[in-house]
Design an enzyme around this catalytic site. Structure first.
Site, PDB file in Angstrom:
ATOM      1  N   GLY A   1       8.603  -5.314  -8.827  1.00  0.00           N
ATOM      2  CA  GLY A   1       9.457  -4.226  -9.298  1.00  0.00           C
ATOM      3  C   GLY A   1      10.934  -4.597  -9.257  1.00  0.00           C
ATOM      4  O   GLY A   1      11.397  -5.245  -8.309  1.00  0.00           O
ATOM      5  N   GLU A   2      11.659  -4.149 -10.279  1.00  0.00           N
ATOM      6  CA  GLU A   2      13.119  -4.348 -10.265  1.00  0.00           C
ATOM      7  C   GLU A   2      13.771  -3.462  -9.208  1.00  0.00           C
ATOM      8  O   GLU A   2      14.933  -3.651  -8.881  1.00  0.00           O
ATOM      9  CB  GLU A   2      13.687  -4.040 -11.662  1.00  0.00           C
ATOM     10  CG  GLU A   2      13.337  -5.127 -12.658  1.00  0.00           C
ATOM     11  CD  GLU A   2      13.594  -4.751 -14.103  1.00  0.00           C
ATOM     12  OE1 GLU A   2      14.130  -3.649 -14.361  1.00  0.00           O
ATOM     13  OE2 GLU A   2      13.229  -5.555 -14.979  1.00  0.00           O
TER      14      GLU A   2
ATOM     15  N   GLN B   1       7.907  -9.520   7.807  1.00  0.00           N
ATOM     16  CA  GLN B   1       9.115  -9.034   7.133  1.00  0.00           C
ATOM     17  C   GLN B   1       9.738  -7.823   7.822  1.00  0.00           C
ATOM     18  O   GLN B   1      10.706  -7.258   7.318  1.00  0.00           O
ATOM     19  CB  GLN B   1       8.832  -8.746   5.657  1.00  0.00           C
ATOM     20  CG  GLN B   1       7.988  -7.513   5.396  1.00  0.00           C
ATOM     21  CD  GLN B   1       7.589  -7.426   3.933  1.00  0.00           C
ATOM     22  OE1 GLN B   1       6.824  -8.229   3.434  1.00  0.00           O
ATOM     23  NE2 GLN B   1       8.113  -6.437   3.224  1.00  0.00           N
TER      24      GLN B   1
ATOM     25  N   ASP C   1      13.303  -3.617  -6.172  1.00  0.00           N
ATOM     26  CA  ASP C   1      13.701  -4.550  -5.107  1.00  0.00           C
ATOM     27  C   ASP C   1      14.317  -5.774  -5.780  1.00  0.00           C
ATOM     28  O   ASP C   1      13.707  -6.844  -5.846  1.00  0.00           O
ATOM     29  CB  ASP C   1      12.472  -4.906  -4.268  1.00  0.00           C
ATOM     30  CG  ASP C   1      11.890  -3.670  -3.600  1.00  0.00           C
ATOM     31  OD1 ASP C   1      12.398  -3.261  -2.555  1.00  0.00           O
ATOM     32  OD2 ASP C   1      10.954  -3.082  -4.171  1.00  0.00           O
TER      33      ASP C   1
ATOM     34  N   GLY D   1       0.813  -1.222   0.000  1.00  0.00           N
ATOM     35  CA  GLY D   1       0.000   0.000   0.000  1.00  0.00           C
ATOM     36  C   GLY D   1       0.840   1.262   0.000  1.00  0.00           C
ATOM     37  O   GLY D   1       2.028   1.236  -0.312  1.00  0.00           O
TER      38      GLY D   1
ATOM     39  N   ARG E   1       8.882   4.803   1.435  1.00  0.00           N
ATOM     40  CA  ARG E   1       9.733   5.323   2.514  1.00  0.00           C
ATOM     41  C   ARG E   1      10.330   6.689   2.186  1.00  0.00           C
ATOM     42  O   ARG E   1      10.879   7.337   3.078  1.00  0.00           O
ATOM     43  CB  ARG E   1      10.813   4.304   2.881  1.00  0.00           C
ATOM     44  CG  ARG E   1      10.216   3.079   3.580  1.00  0.00           C
ATOM     45  CD  ARG E   1      11.261   2.160   4.169  1.00  0.00           C
ATOM     46  NE  ARG E   1      10.676   1.160   5.043  1.00  0.00           N
ATOM     47  CZ  ARG E   1      10.415  -0.107   4.703  1.00  0.00           C
ATOM     48  NH1 ARG E   1      10.695  -0.533   3.486  1.00  0.00           N
ATOM     49  NH2 ARG E   1       9.888  -0.946   5.581  1.00  0.00           N
TER      50      ARG E   1
ATOM     51  N   GLY F   1       5.526   3.903  -8.870  1.00  0.00           N
ATOM     52  CA  GLY F   1       6.190   2.605  -9.056  1.00  0.00           C
ATOM     53  C   GLY F   1       5.175   1.466  -9.045  1.00  0.00           C
ATOM     54  O   GLY F   1       5.186   0.577  -9.914  1.00  0.00           O
ATOM     55  N   HIS F   2       4.274   1.510  -8.082  1.00  0.00           N
ATOM     56  CA  HIS F   2       3.244   0.468  -8.012  1.00  0.00           C
ATOM     57  C   HIS F   2       2.369   0.493  -9.280  1.00  0.00           C
ATOM     58  O   HIS F   2       1.967  -0.553  -9.784  1.00  0.00           O
ATOM     59  CB  HIS F   2       2.354   0.689  -6.784  1.00  0.00           C
ATOM     60  CG  HIS F   2       3.069   0.581  -5.466  1.00  0.00           C
ATOM     61  ND1 HIS F   2       3.298   1.670  -4.658  1.00  0.00           N
ATOM     62  CD2 HIS F   2       3.586  -0.491  -4.806  1.00  0.00           C
ATOM     63  CE1 HIS F   2       3.926   1.287  -3.561  1.00  0.00           C
ATOM     64  NE2 HIS F   2       4.123  -0.020  -3.614  1.00  0.00           N
TER      65      HIS F   2
HETATM   66  P1  AMP Z   1       6.015  -2.410  -1.624  1.00  0.00           P
HETATM   67  O1  AMP Z   1       4.630  -1.874  -1.510  1.00  0.00           O
HETATM   68  O2  AMP Z   1       7.079  -1.427  -1.291  1.00  0.00           O
HETATM   69  O3  AMP Z   1       6.167  -3.750  -0.937  1.00  0.00           O
HETATM   70  O4  AMP Z   1       6.230  -2.720  -3.170  1.00  0.00           O
HETATM   71  C1  AMP Z   1       5.333  -3.517  -3.894  1.00  0.00           C
HETATM   72  C2  AMP Z   1       5.898  -3.773  -5.260  1.00  0.00           C
HETATM   73  O5  AMP Z   1       6.142  -2.530  -5.920  1.00  0.00           O
HETATM   74  C3  AMP Z   1       7.248  -4.516  -5.232  1.00  0.00           C
HETATM   75  O6  AMP Z   1       7.261  -5.482  -6.273  1.00  0.00           O
HETATM   76  C4  AMP Z   1       8.240  -3.416  -5.478  1.00  0.00           C
HETATM   77  O7  AMP Z   1       9.432  -3.853  -6.088  1.00  0.00           O
HETATM   78  C5  AMP Z   1       7.456  -2.518  -6.424  1.00  0.00           C
HETATM   79  N1  AMP Z   1       8.007  -1.159  -6.428  1.00  0.00           N
HETATM   80  C6  AMP Z   1       8.178  -0.341  -5.352  1.00  0.00           C
HETATM   81  N2  AMP Z   1       8.766   0.816  -5.731  1.00  0.00           N
HETATM   82  C7  AMP Z   1       8.980   0.726  -7.076  1.00  0.00           C
HETATM   83  C8  AMP Z   1       9.552   1.588  -8.055  1.00  0.00           C
HETATM   84  N3  AMP Z   1      10.044   2.790  -7.752  1.00  0.00           N
HETATM   85  N4  AMP Z   1       9.602   1.155  -9.333  1.00  0.00           N
HETATM   86  C9  AMP Z   1       9.119  -0.070  -9.679  1.00  0.00           C
HETATM   87  N5  AMP Z   1       8.563  -0.932  -8.788  1.00  0.00           N
HETATM   88  C10 AMP Z   1       8.495  -0.539  -7.515  1.00  0.00           C
END
Ligand code: AMP
Length: 285
Positions: free
Chosen positions: A149-150, A61, A152, A31, A189, A36-37
């Site tokens: 996402g790449e 995690q 991570d 969330g 973050r 990016g999401h």
């Molecule tokens: P998170 O909500 O941070 O757990 O991220 C969920 C998904 O979004 C994961 O697959 C991340 O790698 C991807 N993600 C987060 N930030 C980015 C970004 N800046 N570009 C591409 N994918 C992202």
């Protein structure tokens, strides 16, 4: 877009769509959604007929001194964004169903060979938490494809290996990193940073990555020197560097200077945030 909270509802809705022959795409998230999401959602929509997004801040995690309690939770705003971007189903999972007997008493999934390095060093248990929740979410949603996402990179590598090793019937797609105009990789973050940290200091992380890549492409083979330079630049900019590792993109082990494909993985602390980023590239022969 429908929003549901229970495993039974997800299984019922997705099951009906699967029986009708629709291809199911899945994007797991925690969330506080940003560009990016949304890149991941767009990628899922390109190859699927029905897109499911999950939002779940996964306690397993987070380490004991990490930001689980303060992690940004913005459900209404996220719902609106997902609706605007044509998502079909939002699964807002709840801990009493994901970890009914507590997260430590749940079955755990770990990909040990890729865990004890980079972020896994700094955050013990982090990737075990991710692999466990992603495996469970895959079993709940039963998607044909899932997009990660790449940004991570280590996480994506771990998920790919878990799926391959355990013959999970899902195809994993990677989506490229969405960045702010300064080059800073988008991240939930980033919201922990002050405007000055975010605008003036944080972009140094990506600059260090591009500088190291450019040096390698120009023929530099002393990876240790590049690492030391990057640490110095990060510190000079205002970061407390965590790691800056030039690696083989499959094994994530230190690269030798004659490998063709490389990934540089980096992390550092800035103010209240710990930021990660990476750059993947090929050397022409
Ligand atoms: P998170 O909500 O941070 O757990 O991220 C969920 C998904 O979004 C994961 O697959 C991340 O790698 C991807 N993600 C987060 N930030 C980015 C970004 N800046 N570009 C591409 N994918 C992202």
């Amino acid at each position: 877009m429908q929003t549901v909270h229970s495993i039974a509802e997800v299984q019922d809705i997705v099951g009906t769509r699967k029986s009708a022959g629709l291809r199911i795409g899945f994007v797991p998230t925690m969330g506080n959604l940003h560009g990016g999401h949304l890149t991941l959602v767009e990628k899922a929509k390109q190859s699927c007929d029905f897109v499911v997004v999950s939002i779940y801040v996964n306690p397993l995690q987070f380490g004991p001194n990490e930001d689980y309690d303060s992690y940004p939770r913005t459900m209404e705003q996220d719902q609106q964004l997902l609706m605007d971007h044509g998502v079909d189903l939002l699964y807002a999972a709840s801990t009493h169903e994901i970890y009914p007997e507590g997260s430590e008493n749940h079955t755990h999934v770990s990909v040990d060979i890729l865990d004890g390095m980079h972020c896994g060093n700094t955050r013990p248990g982090f990737f075990r938490g991710i692999a466990t929740v992603v495996a469970k979410l895959f079993n709940i949603v039963r998607p044909d494809i899932a997009v990660f996402g790449e940004k991570d990179f280590q996480q994506l590598t771990i998920i790919r290996k878990m799926v391959q090793d355990m013959v999970m019937p899902v195809e994993i797609l990677g989506a490229s990193i969405a960045r702010e105009p300064t080059g800073l990789a988008m991240s939930s973050r980033n919201g922990y940073l002050t405007p000055q940290e975010r605008g003036e200091i944080a972009p140094a992380l990506y600059r260090c990555l591009t500088q190291a890549r450019d040096a390698i492409l120009a023929g530099e083979t002393d990876f240790d020197l590049l690492r030391r330079n990057a640490f110095a630049h990060m510190a000079q900019a205002g970061f407390k560097p965590d790691y800056f590792n030039i690696c083989n993109p499959q094994t994530l082990l230190p690269a030798t200077h004659n490998e063709q494909s490389l990934v540089i993985l980096a992390a550092g602390y800035l103010g209240k945030a710990r930021l990660i980023d990476n750059i993947y590239f090929n050397r022409s022969s």
